[in-house]
Structure formats: C-alpha cells, structure tokens
Scaffold this motif. Structure first.
Motif, mmCIF file in Angstrom:
data_model
loop_
_atom_site.group_PDB
_atom_site.id
_atom_site.type_symbol
_atom_site.label_atom_id
_atom_site.label_comp_id
_atom_site.label_asym_id
_atom_site.label_seq_id
_atom_site.Cartn_x
_atom_site.Cartn_y
_atom_site.Cartn_z
ATOM 1 N N SER A 116 36.283 103.845 -72.649
ATOM 2 C CA SER A 116 35.225 102.837 -72.637
ATOM 3 C C SER A 116 35.799 101.429 -72.583
ATOM 4 C CB SER A 116 34.335 103.014 -73.871
ATOM 5 O OG SER A 116 33.741 104.288 -73.884
ATOM 6 N N TYR A 117 36.906 101.227 -73.282
ATOM 7 C CA TYR A 117 37.566 99.913 -73.275
ATOM 8 C C TYR A 117 38.023 99.541 -71.873
ATOM 9 C CZ TYR A 117 41.204 96.407 -74.281
ATOM 10 O OH TYR A 117 41.983 95.278 -74.283
ATOM 11 N N ARG A 118 38.572 100.488 -71.139
ATOM 12 C CA ARG A 118 39.058 100.197 -69.801
ATOM 13 C C ARG A 118 37.890 99.883 -68.858
ATOM 14 N NH1 ARG A 118 44.221 103.475 -67.931
ATOM 15 N NH2 ARG A 118 42.857 105.268 -68.158
ATOM 16 N N SER A 119 36.792 100.609 -68.990
ATOM 17 C CA SER A 119 35.637 100.307 -68.142
ATOM 18 C C SER A 119 35.041 98.943 -68.493
ATOM 19 C CB SER A 119 34.578 101.405 -68.270
ATOM 20 O OG SER A 119 34.104 101.529 -69.592
ATOM 21 N N LEU A 120 35.063 98.606 -69.775
ATOM 22 C CA LEU A 120 34.600 97.285 -70.212
ATOM 23 C C LEU A 120 35.458 96.178 -69.611
ATOM 24 C CD1 LEU A 120 32.852 95.622 -72.422
ATOM 25 C CD2 LEU A 120 34.952 95.736 -73.748
ATOM 26 N N CYS A 121 36.781 96.363 -69.639
ATOM 27 C CA CYS A 121 37.688 95.347 -69.107
ATOM 28 C C CYS A 121 37.519 95.189 -67.599
ATOM 29 C CB CYS A 121 39.130 95.696 -69.462
ATOM 30 S SG CYS A 121 39.527 95.442 -71.207
ATOM 31 N N ALA A 122 37.207 96.280 -66.910
ATOM 32 C CA ALA A 122 36.961 96.193 -65.467
ATOM 33 C C ALA A 122 35.742 95.322 -65.190
ATOM 34 C CB ALA A 122 36.768 97.579 -64.873
ATOM 35 N N GLU A 123 34.720 95.448 -66.016
ATOM 36 C CA GLU A 123 33.516 94.622 -65.831
ATOM 37 C C GLU A 123 33.824 93.159 -66.112
ATOM 38 O OE1 GLU A 123 29.720 94.010 -64.565
ATOM 39 O OE2 GLU A 123 30.838 95.898 -64.539
ATOM 40 N N ILE A 124 34.660 92.896 -67.112
ATOM 41 C CA ILE A 124 35.069 91.517 -67.377
ATOM 42 C C ILE A 124 35.807 90.941 -66.178
ATOM 43 C CG2 ILE A 124 36.614 90.069 -68.771
ATOM 44 C CD1 ILE A 124 35.971 91.863 -71.165
ATOM 45 N N ARG A 125 36.738 91.716 -65.623
ATOM 46 C CA ARG A 125 37.505 91.233 -64.474
ATOM 47 C C ARG A 125 36.595 90.941 -63.283
ATOM 48 N NH1 ARG A 125 41.438 88.667 -64.720
ATOM 49 N NH2 ARG A 125 43.000 90.205 -65.385
ATOM 50 N N LYS A 126 35.647 91.830 -63.021
ATOM 51 C CA LYS A 126 34.723 91.610 -61.909
ATOM 52 C C LYS A 126 33.959 90.300 -62.090
ATOM 53 C CE LYS A 126 32.931 95.867 -62.064
ATOM 54 N NZ LYS A 126 32.028 97.004 -61.744
ATOM 55 N N LYS A 127 33.542 90.025 -63.318
ATOM 56 C CA LYS A 127 32.788 88.800 -63.571
ATOM 57 C C LYS A 127 33.689 87.566 -63.510
ATOM 58 C CE LYS A 127 29.092 91.001 -66.244
ATOM 59 N NZ LYS A 127 28.182 90.981 -65.088
ATOM 60 N N ILE A 128 34.942 87.683 -63.933
ATOM 61 C CA ILE A 128 35.890 86.566 -63.806
ATOM 62 C C ILE A 128 36.081 86.213 -62.332
ATOM 63 C CG2 ILE A 128 38.335 85.941 -64.035
ATOM 64 C CD1 ILE A 128 38.346 87.487 -66.694
ATOM 65 N N ILE A 129 36.237 87.222 -61.502
ATOM 66 C CA ILE A 129 36.402 86.991 -60.062
ATOM 67 C C ILE A 129 35.130 86.385 -59.476
ATOM 68 C CG2 ILE A 129 36.747 88.125 -57.826
ATOM 69 C CD1 ILE A 129 38.593 90.113 -59.276
ATOM 70 N N ASN A 130 33.968 86.855 -59.926
ATOM 71 C CA ASN A 130 32.706 86.292 -59.439
ATOM 72 C C ASN A 130 32.579 84.817 -59.790
ATOM 73 O OD1 ASN A 130 31.777 88.629 -58.236
ATOM 74 N ND2 ASN A 130 30.570 89.284 -59.995
ATOM 75 N N VAL A 131 32.973 84.446 -61.009
ATOM 76 C CA VAL A 131 32.930 83.034 -61.399
ATOM 77 C C VAL A 131 33.815 82.209 -60.472
ATOM 78 C CG1 VAL A 131 33.586 81.371 -63.185
ATOM 79 C CG2 VAL A 131 32.324 83.449 -63.808
ATOM 80 N N ASP A 132 35.012 82.707 -60.193
ATOM 81 C CA ASP A 132 35.932 82.022 -59.282
ATOM 82 C C ASP A 132 35.309 81.867 -57.900
ATOM 83 O OD1 ASP A 132 38.182 80.883 -58.126
ATOM 84 O OD2 ASP A 132 39.261 82.785 -57.942
ATOM 85 N N ILE A 133 34.708 82.938 -57.394
ATOM 86 C CA ILE A 133 34.093 82.910 -56.058
ATOM 87 C C ILE A 133 33.012 81.842 -55.984
ATOM 88 C CG2 ILE A 133 32.526 84.185 -54.526
ATOM 89 C CD1 ILE A 133 34.116 86.730 -55.267
ATOM 90 N N PHE A 134 32.097 81.851 -56.945
ATOM 91 C CA PHE A 134 30.942 80.962 -56.835
ATOM 92 C C PHE A 134 31.271 79.522 -57.224
ATOM 93 C CE2 PHE A 134 28.949 85.173 -56.970
ATOM 94 C CZ PHE A 134 28.238 85.081 -55.772
ATOM 95 N N LYS A 135 32.332 79.301 -57.984
ATOM 96 C CA LYS A 135 32.811 77.936 -58.179
ATOM 97 C C LYS A 135 33.369 77.390 -56.872
ATOM 98 C CE LYS A 135 33.854 77.712 -63.120
ATOM 99 N NZ LYS A 135 34.918 77.563 -64.152
ATOM 100 N N ARG A 136 34.070 78.243 -56.116
ATOM 101 C CA ARG A 136 34.598 77.828 -54.818
ATOM 102 C C ARG A 136 33.461 77.519 -53.850
ATOM 103 N NH1 ARG A 136 40.184 80.901 -53.421
ATOM 104 N NH2 ARG A 136 40.854 81.478 -55.510
ATOM 105 N N VAL A 137 32.410 78.349 -53.872
ATOM 106 C CA VAL A 137 31.247 78.090 -53.020
ATOM 107 C C VAL A 137 30.628 76.741 -53.388
ATOM 108 C CG1 VAL A 137 28.897 78.841 -52.456
ATOM 109 C CG2 VAL A 137 30.740 80.528 -52.603
ATOM 110 N N ASN A 138 30.473 76.507 -54.688
ATOM 111 C CA ASN A 138 29.873 75.259 -55.156
ATOM 112 C C ASN A 138 30.691 74.035 -54.750
ATOM 113 O OD1 ASN A 138 27.902 73.782 -56.756
ATOM 114 N ND2 ASN A 138 29.535 73.485 -58.254
ATOM 115 N N ASN A 139 32.016 74.189 -54.690
ATOM 116 C CA ASN A 139 32.901 73.065 -54.374
ATOM 117 C C ASN A 139 33.236 72.946 -52.896
ATOM 118 O OD1 ASN A 139 33.071 72.399 -57.107
ATOM 119 N ND2 ASN A 139 34.805 73.764 -57.446
ATOM 120 N N SER A 140 32.749 73.896 -52.081
ATOM 121 C CA SER A 140 33.086 73.885 -50.654
ATOM 122 C C SER A 140 32.289 72.822 -49.895
ATOM 123 C CB SER A 140 32.804 75.262 -50.048
ATOM 124 O OG SER A 140 32.945 75.220 -48.646
ATOM 125 N N ARG A 141 32.971 72.069 -49.075
ATOM 126 C CA ARG A 141 32.293 71.075 -48.241
ATOM 127 C C ARG A 141 31.341 71.726 -47.250
ATOM 128 N NH1 ARG A 141 37.104 67.557 -45.821
ATOM 129 N NH2 ARG A 141 37.999 69.667 -45.686
#
Length: 325
Positions: A116-141
């Motif tokens: 369960s811990y490993r599946s939880l950490c995978a969800e955290i990683r997916k959301k960390i990557i999503n934050v990175d993606i949408f911050k880049r979208v927000n900052n894109s000219r």
C-alpha cells in the motif's frame, strides 16, 4: 485542426514529455530515483506476462487523443511496466525486501502495508509531475493570452498540490510504522482471494461523494480526504485482493465497498473488476494473451467510458457493461 491549436498541442506535448522525463529525487532522500515497480517482476508480474510483456493503460499524445481518446491499451515490456521513479536504489531495495521475496506472506500486516505504501508513493509522484506540468503551462508564453488554458493550469496546480498534502499525511504515518517508530497498526486491511485471473493492480482511490465533498470542503487544507489502498496480486493458483484504509479515515461507503468484494459469483466478480478499472483506478495490468480474448465490443465500451470519465472520481458512477463478459 487549425494552425493555432496545432501549435498549442506541440507545446503541450513538449511540456508533458520534458516533465515526465525529468530526473526525480527519491521520495525519502535527495538521491536520484530509479524506476520502481509497484509490483515486482519476479513472482508477480511475470505470472501475467507474455513474452516479457504485459498490457496496461497508456496516455495518448495530444494529436492522437483528439481522434482516438486520451488513453490507449498497449503492450509494455515488463521492465517498464507498472513502474514510476519513486525511490533511490538503496531505499527501493531496503524498504521492500520483505515483499520482494517470491514467497511473500500476503496475510502479514507489514507486507500489506508495504504494498500500500508503494502505491501511495506512486500517486504522490504522479501528482508531483502534474504540478510541474501545469506550472510550465501557466508560465509558457504560448498560452499567455489563452485564459482558458491558464485557468485550467492554475486549477490543476491547486488540486494536485492539495492531493499531495493529503497523501503525505498517510505517507508519514506509514513510514512511522514501517520504521517501527510507531507500534500501532493504524491501517485496516482485508485480504480476499479469488480464482486466478491474469491481472494485477496497485493504486489508491479517493471516493468523492458529491453531497459531502463540496468545492469549499475540498479547498480546506485541514480536511484530509479518505483514501482506499487497492492491490490485486496474482499468484500461482489464485488472485488476491488486498484492500485497506486508515482507521480514522473511514466511512460507511468505504466499509460497504470493501464488504461488497466478498462472496462474489464469477459474474459479480467480473462486474466489480470492470467497475474498478473503469471508474476508480488506472494503475492496472493484464496478460496480453488474456486481453486478446476479450470481446472487441467490451473493450470499445471500456475505452469510451474511460475517455469520457477520466477525471470523474464520484462514487455515483455506474458502468453498464462487463469488460470480461
């Protein structure tokens, strides 16, 4: 597709690719992470593989998504299947040693906690990557004057950030138990065995009740959402479901949902799996040979439903087809 939209898609495609290929730090220390399998290759994934491949959901790029939908079902090499950049080699090896052995004990609380811990950490990683993606979208000219994209990006950053905060609450408690710093067993797990089917899953799920989880409720950081931890683990002679929750983060719906997996007929089991894969989780896999045996009309119904409801976490969802029937 007009020229402007094509240009938007190209930029989005580049942002997604760069963010997902970015080196990630271990979720425990500052070392670089390796590719961590949610379920180990030997003794689990190899039981459902064909020629060292398994079949799972993969996202389409933006150009294919416009025509074919946001997902496709693809055969993936077992070395890359059901895996994410989660931990450094040291932590990946040391923490999960008890469940990496082929004769793991799925009745053991610590083993259930580690899956369960490993599946939880995978969800955290997916959301960390999503934050990175949408911050880049927000900052894109490229999208500077596109208020629709900017508003969407800001909303996604906020939602995924709140999700990470919730998940870290569970992560901290699990780590205390794993490290024997907390002698309590704060999680309740059920293990339910079924006849062998060549599938696997490892995921977390947040049951959203539209009547309870209003926008105002969801935006309050002090409201930690309930999560269910779900692992479907194939073994040589059976398929085991390990499903659990935190003692203080339960609900009538969660208890009834877990109980609903017990004493199922084969048809009811197939319907439960269809509902699970179509409405609740995305990190699952199936034997390529078994996938080829499924009826094309059922696969079509699954893809159509998934593409329409990918962002729908509401418990009110209801599927009217059997993927395995």
């Amino acid at each position: 597709m007009n020229k402007r939209l094509r240009e938007d898609f190209k930029v989005l495609q580049a942002i997604f690719k760069n963010a997902k290929n970015k080196k990630q730090k271990c979720l425990i220390c500052e070392e670089n992470s390796i590719n961590s399998h949610l379920l180990q290759k030997n003794g689990i994934l190899n039981l459902i593989s064909t020629n060292s491949h398994i079949t799972q959901i993969k996202g389409n790029d933006f150009f294919k998504a416009e025509k074919d939908g946001i997902i496709s079902i693809k055969s993936i090499g077992i070395n890359n299947a059901m895996s994410y950049p989660l931990f450094c080699n040291s932590h990946d090896t040391d923490i999960f040693a008890p469940i990496e052995i082929e004769e793991h004990n799925l009745n053991d609380y610590n083993s259930q906690l580690l899956f369960s811990y490993r599946s939880l950490c995978a969800e955290i990683r997916k959301k960390i990557i999503n934050v990175d993606i949408f911050k880049r979208v927000n900052n894109s000219r490229q999208f500077a004057i596109n208020t629709q994209f900017i508003d969407m990006a800001k909303s996604q950053v906020e939602a995924n950030t709140m999700g990470i905060q919730d998940l870290n609450w569970y992560k901290n408690i699990m780590e205390l138990e794993i490290n024997n710093s907390n002698n309590n067993q704060d999680f309740i797990f059920e293990k339910i065995d079924f006849d062998f089917i060549p599938i696997s899953a490892s995921a977390v799920y947040t049951p959203i009740n539209p009547e309870e989880h209003t926008l105002g409720f969801l935006k309050k950081s002090e409201n930690i959402l309930n999560y269910i931890f779900i692992n479907l683990i194939p073994q040589k002679d059976k398929l085991s479901l390990i499903i659990g929750y935190h003692k203080s983060k339960s609900s009538k719906w969660i208890l009834e949902y877990i109980s609903s997996w017990k004493k199922l007929t084969q048809l009811d089991f197939e319907l439960k799996l269809t509902d699970l894969f179509a409405t609740k989780i995305e990190t699952w896999a199936i034997s390529p040979d078994f996938w080829k045996e499924l009826k094309p009309e059922n696969i079509k119904a699954f893809k159509e439903y998934w593409n329409k409801n990918a962002n729908n976490l509401r418990i009110t969802q209801n599927v009217n087809f059997n993927l395995f029937g």
